[in-house]
Motif scaffolding. Structure first.
Motif, PDB file in Angstrom:
ATOM      1  N   VAL A  94      41.010  33.955  46.053  1.00  0.00           N
ATOM      2  CA  VAL A  94      41.230  33.493  47.419  1.00  0.00           C
ATOM      3  C   VAL A  94      42.538  34.096  47.913  1.00  0.00           C
ATOM      4  N   GLY A  95      42.532  34.631  49.132  1.00  0.00           N
ATOM      5  CA  GLY A  95      43.745  35.258  49.631  1.00  0.00           C
ATOM      6  C   GLY A  95      43.675  35.544  51.117  1.00  0.00           C
ATOM      7  N   SER A  96      44.696  36.237  51.612  1.00  0.00           N
ATOM      8  CA  SER A  96      44.837  36.515  53.038  1.00  0.00           C
ATOM      9  C   SER A  96      45.151  37.990  53.240  1.00  0.00           C
ATOM     10  N   LEU A  97      45.215  38.387  54.505  1.00  0.00           N
ATOM     11  CA  LEU A  97      45.614  39.739  54.859  1.00  0.00           C
ATOM     12  C   LEU A  97      46.726  39.662  55.897  1.00  0.00           C
ATOM     13  N   LEU A  98      47.431  40.767  56.094  1.00  0.00           N
ATOM     14  CA  LEU A  98      48.583  40.785  56.993  1.00  0.00           C
ATOM     15  C   LEU A  98      48.241  41.513  58.290  1.00  0.00           C
ATOM     16  N   TYR A  99      48.874  41.051  59.384  1.00  0.00           N
ATOM     17  CA  TYR A  99      48.678  41.686  60.685  1.00  0.00           C
ATOM     18  C   TYR A  99      50.016  41.733  61.407  1.00  0.00           C
ATOM     19  N   VAL A 100      50.309  42.890  62.005  1.00  0.00           N
ATOM     20  CA  VAL A 100      51.546  43.063  62.772  1.00  0.00           C
ATOM     21  C   VAL A 100      51.251  42.788  64.243  1.00  0.00           C
ATOM     22  N   VAL A 101      51.975  41.843  64.822  1.00  0.00           N
ATOM     23  CA  VAL A 101      51.752  41.430  66.205  1.00  0.00           C
ATOM     24  C   VAL A 101      52.057  42.588  67.159  1.00  0.00           C
ATOM     25  N   GLN A 102      51.147  42.779  68.125  1.00  0.00           N
ATOM     26  CA  GLN A 102      51.322  43.789  69.163  1.00  0.00           C
ATOM     27  C   GLN A 102      51.746  43.116  70.469  1.00  0.00           C
ATOM     28  N   GLU A 103      52.264  43.907  71.376  1.00  0.00           N
ATOM     29  CA  GLU A 103      52.716  43.388  72.662  1.00  0.00           C
ATOM     30  C   GLU A 103      51.553  42.709  73.396  1.00  0.00           C
ATOM     31  N   GLY A 110      34.823  45.237  38.860  1.00  0.00           N
ATOM     32  CA  GLY A 110      35.949  44.342  38.637  1.00  0.00           C
ATOM     33  C   GLY A 110      36.930  44.286  39.795  1.00  0.00           C
ATOM     34  N   THR A 111      36.603  44.953  40.917  1.00  0.00           N
ATOM     35  CA  THR A 111      37.483  44.923  42.088  1.00  0.00           C
ATOM     36  C   THR A 111      37.255  43.634  42.868  1.00  0.00           C
ATOM     37  N   ARG A 112      38.314  42.895  43.126  1.00  0.00           N
ATOM     38  CA  ARG A 112      38.212  41.672  43.928  1.00  0.00           C
ATOM     39  C   ARG A 112      38.243  42.047  45.403  1.00  0.00           C
ATOM     40  N   VAL A 113      37.242  41.583  46.130  1.00  0.00           N
ATOM     41  CA  VAL A 113      37.071  42.029  47.514  1.00  0.00           C
ATOM     42  C   VAL A 113      36.878  40.848  48.458  1.00  0.00           C
ATOM     43  N   LEU A 114      37.108  41.137  49.733  1.00  0.00           N
ATOM     44  CA  LEU A 114      36.832  40.224  50.840  1.00  0.00           C
ATOM     45  C   LEU A 114      35.983  40.998  51.836  1.00  0.00           C
ATOM     46  N   LEU A 115      34.781  40.481  52.135  1.00  0.00           N
ATOM     47  CA  LEU A 115      33.825  41.183  52.993  1.00  0.00           C
ATOM     48  C   LEU A 115      33.489  40.351  54.216  1.00  0.00           C
ATOM     49  N   TRP A 116      33.146  41.047  55.293  1.00  0.00           N
ATOM     50  CA  TRP A 116      32.589  40.371  56.460  1.00  0.00           C
ATOM     51  C   TRP A 116      31.080  40.572  56.447  1.00  0.00           C
ATOM     52  N   ARG A 135      40.235  44.886  49.752  1.00  0.00           N
ATOM     53  CA  ARG A 135      40.382  44.690  48.307  1.00  0.00           C
ATOM     54  C   ARG A 135      41.712  43.993  48.041  1.00  0.00           C
ATOM     55  N   TYR A 136      41.733  43.221  46.972  1.00  0.00           N
ATOM     56  CA  TYR A 136      42.946  42.473  46.640  1.00  0.00           C
ATOM     57  C   TYR A 136      43.942  43.390  45.943  1.00  0.00           C
ATOM     58  N   ASP A 137      45.177  43.396  46.454  1.00  0.00           N
ATOM     59  CA  ASP A 137      46.243  44.212  45.875  1.00  0.00           C
ATOM     60  C   ASP A 137      47.100  43.333  44.968  1.00  0.00           C
ATOM     61  N   ASP A 138      47.083  43.637  43.677  1.00  0.00           N
ATOM     62  CA  ASP A 138      47.807  42.802  42.715  1.00  0.00           C
ATOM     63  C   ASP A 138      49.317  42.883  42.888  1.00  0.00           C
ATOM     64  N   ALA A 139      49.805  43.971  43.470  1.00  0.00           N
ATOM     65  CA  ALA A 139      51.257  44.131  43.629  1.00  0.00           C
ATOM     66  C   ALA A 139      51.790  43.277  44.775  1.00  0.00           C
ATOM     67  N   THR A 140      51.073  43.280  45.908  1.00  0.00           N
ATOM     68  CA  THR A 140      51.547  42.536  47.085  1.00  0.00           C
ATOM     69  C   THR A 140      50.890  41.168  47.221  1.00  0.00           C
ATOM     70  N   HIS A 141      49.834  40.917  46.437  1.00  0.00           N
ATOM     71  CA  HIS A 141      49.106  39.641  46.456  1.00  0.00           C
ATOM     72  C   HIS A 141      48.487  39.346  47.825  1.00  0.00           C
ATOM     73  N   VAL A 142      48.061  40.380  48.517  1.00  0.00           N
ATOM     74  CA  VAL A 142      47.328  40.231  49.771  1.00  0.00           C
ATOM     75  C   VAL A 142      46.151  41.197  49.742  1.00  0.00           C
ATOM     76  N   TYR A 143      45.226  40.993  50.662  1.00  0.00           N
ATOM     77  CA  TYR A 143      44.083  41.890  50.783  1.00  0.00           C
ATOM     78  C   TYR A 143      44.428  43.035  51.732  1.00  0.00           C
ATOM     79  N   VAL A 144      44.058  44.246  51.328  1.00  0.00           N
ATOM     80  CA  VAL A 144      44.313  45.438  52.140  1.00  0.00           C
ATOM     81  C   VAL A 144      42.979  46.102  52.450  1.00  0.00           C
ATOM     82  N   ARG A 145      42.905  46.720  53.608  1.00  0.00           N
ATOM     83  CA  ARG A 145      41.645  47.309  54.057  1.00  0.00           C
ATOM     84  C   ARG A 145      41.281  48.522  53.206  1.00  0.00           C
ATOM     85  N   VAL A 146      40.000  48.628  52.894  1.00  0.00           N
ATOM     86  CA  VAL A 146      39.503  49.764  52.108  1.00  0.00           C
ATOM     87  C   VAL A 146      39.244  50.935  53.045  1.00  0.00           C
TER      88      VAL A 146
END
Length: 340
Positions: free
Chosen positions: A84-93, A304-310, A329-340
């Motif tokens: 279970v995890g989240s992803l990051l988003y940078v706010v735009q104007e 064995g890749t942990r993924v989050l799909l729509w 896919r889940y990034d073990d270094a940053t502990h967030v999901y990053v887009r494939v």
């Protein structure tokens, strides 16, 4: 000699007179009926000989016992649990939280689930994203979580327990030959303990007409347990700090061994959810033969890749993954999901 001839002639005249007294329409009608009735009788007799056994067999099959799942070769258990995890988003104007959730997370009902009429819901959203949604600025980083997420897995049944007692009717003692038990009746609900990874198991609630027994292999999609927030019964996010090992889940898509239960609950029937309004759902899983590979999603990622799909919902409410759908896919270094 002459008398005999006259007698025969008189008889012929009587017959001819009788025939001529019959209306010609009646003669035509009788002829037509004979021409139709004889072939119809012949055809109906032969058709009935074929149709009645088929109809009898149909009703026998319809009222017969449910199909018995055939044990399937057990795949090697995964060494990785879904994360279970989240992803990051940078706010735009000009961004707002409602708009970000609608566009980035396909959450069409964001303004309904989180609204100012219930301040505690806005507070819960601020806590989840890590920012004050009323004071967003360009460049801020938001933590976005999938709403009402699902999980997909395969696993071996360790225990089966009926969740409602079966009604027992008194019957006379009858000696019958021993029959091998085909499985537990879970039509009114069962709680399964399922081993889904090395050292990882879940408690899965199912309602199915398929018999389930210890040792069966089940494939399932299920609704993840969500974080309990006081005063916010339909809080949409799972708690990333709770381990999946030992979690209680409710199945919404089920296959036992080699038989899929086409009558099992669909995921949009498990409340609360926003699948119909959002047009789909987020799914956590792990690639590999004992998990996501079963659904034949075209992911092309290492096992064995942990993924989050729509997953996209079709007109029948079925969830499907199509090329072009968001994949993380889940990034073990940053502990967030990053887009494939």
């Amino acid at each position: 000699m002459n008398r005999r001839f006259k007698q025969r002639s008189r008889r012929l005249q009587d017959v001819w007179f009788f025939i001529r007294s019959i209306p010609w329409q009646l003669l035509v009608l009788v002829s037509v009926l004979l021409l139709v009735a004889i072939p119809a009788f012949y055809f109906g007799t032969h058709t009935g000989l074929r149709a009645f056994p088929a109809v009898t067999n149909y009703f026998y099959t319809l009222t017969g016992p449910p199909p018995t799942a055939t044990p399937t070769p057990i795949p090697a258990l995964s060494s990785t649990l879904p994360q279970v995890g989240s992803l990051l988003y940078v706010v735009q104007e000009g961004d707002s939280c409602d708009e970000i959730l609608a566009v980035q997370m396909h959450m069409s009902d964001a303004g309904v689930v989180f609204n100012d009429v219930k301040p505690n819901t806005i507070g819960a959203l601020d806590s989840s994203t890590g920012q004050d949604c009323h004071a967003l600025q360009s460049g801020m980083v938001l933590t976005l979580s999938p709403q009402y997420p699902l999980i997909a897995f395969g696993g071996q049944v360790l225990t089966v327990a009926a969740t409602s007692p079966q009604q027992v009717l008194p019957t006379p003692v009858i000696n019958i030959a021993h029959q091998q038990q085909v499985g537990e009746d879970c039509s009114t609900g069962c709680l399964l303990t399922v081993l889904i990874a090395s050292g990882g198991q879940v408690h899965l609630s199912v309602e199915t007409t398929l018999p389930v027994k210890v040792g069966s292999w089940v494939w399932a999609q299920a609704q993840l347990t969500r974080k309990n927030v006081k005063g916010f019964a339909n809080y949409p996010y799972a708690d990333p700090l709770i381990s999946l090992n030992g979690m209680s889940l409710h199945a919404c898509d089920l296959q036992v061994d080699n038989i899929h239960d086409d009558n099992s609950l669909s995921c949009n029937q498990l409340l609360p959810n926003t699948i119909d309004d959002d047009g789909g759902a987020w799914l956590f899983g792990v690639t590999g033969k004992s998990s996501l590979d079963h659904w034949n999603y075209p992911l092309h990622l290492p096992s064995g890749t942990r993924v989050l799909l729509w997953l996209t919902s079709n007109a029948n409410g079925d969830l499907r993954f199509s090329r072009g759908n968001p994949v993380f896919r889940y990034d073990d270094a940053t502990h967030v999901y990053v887009r494939v």
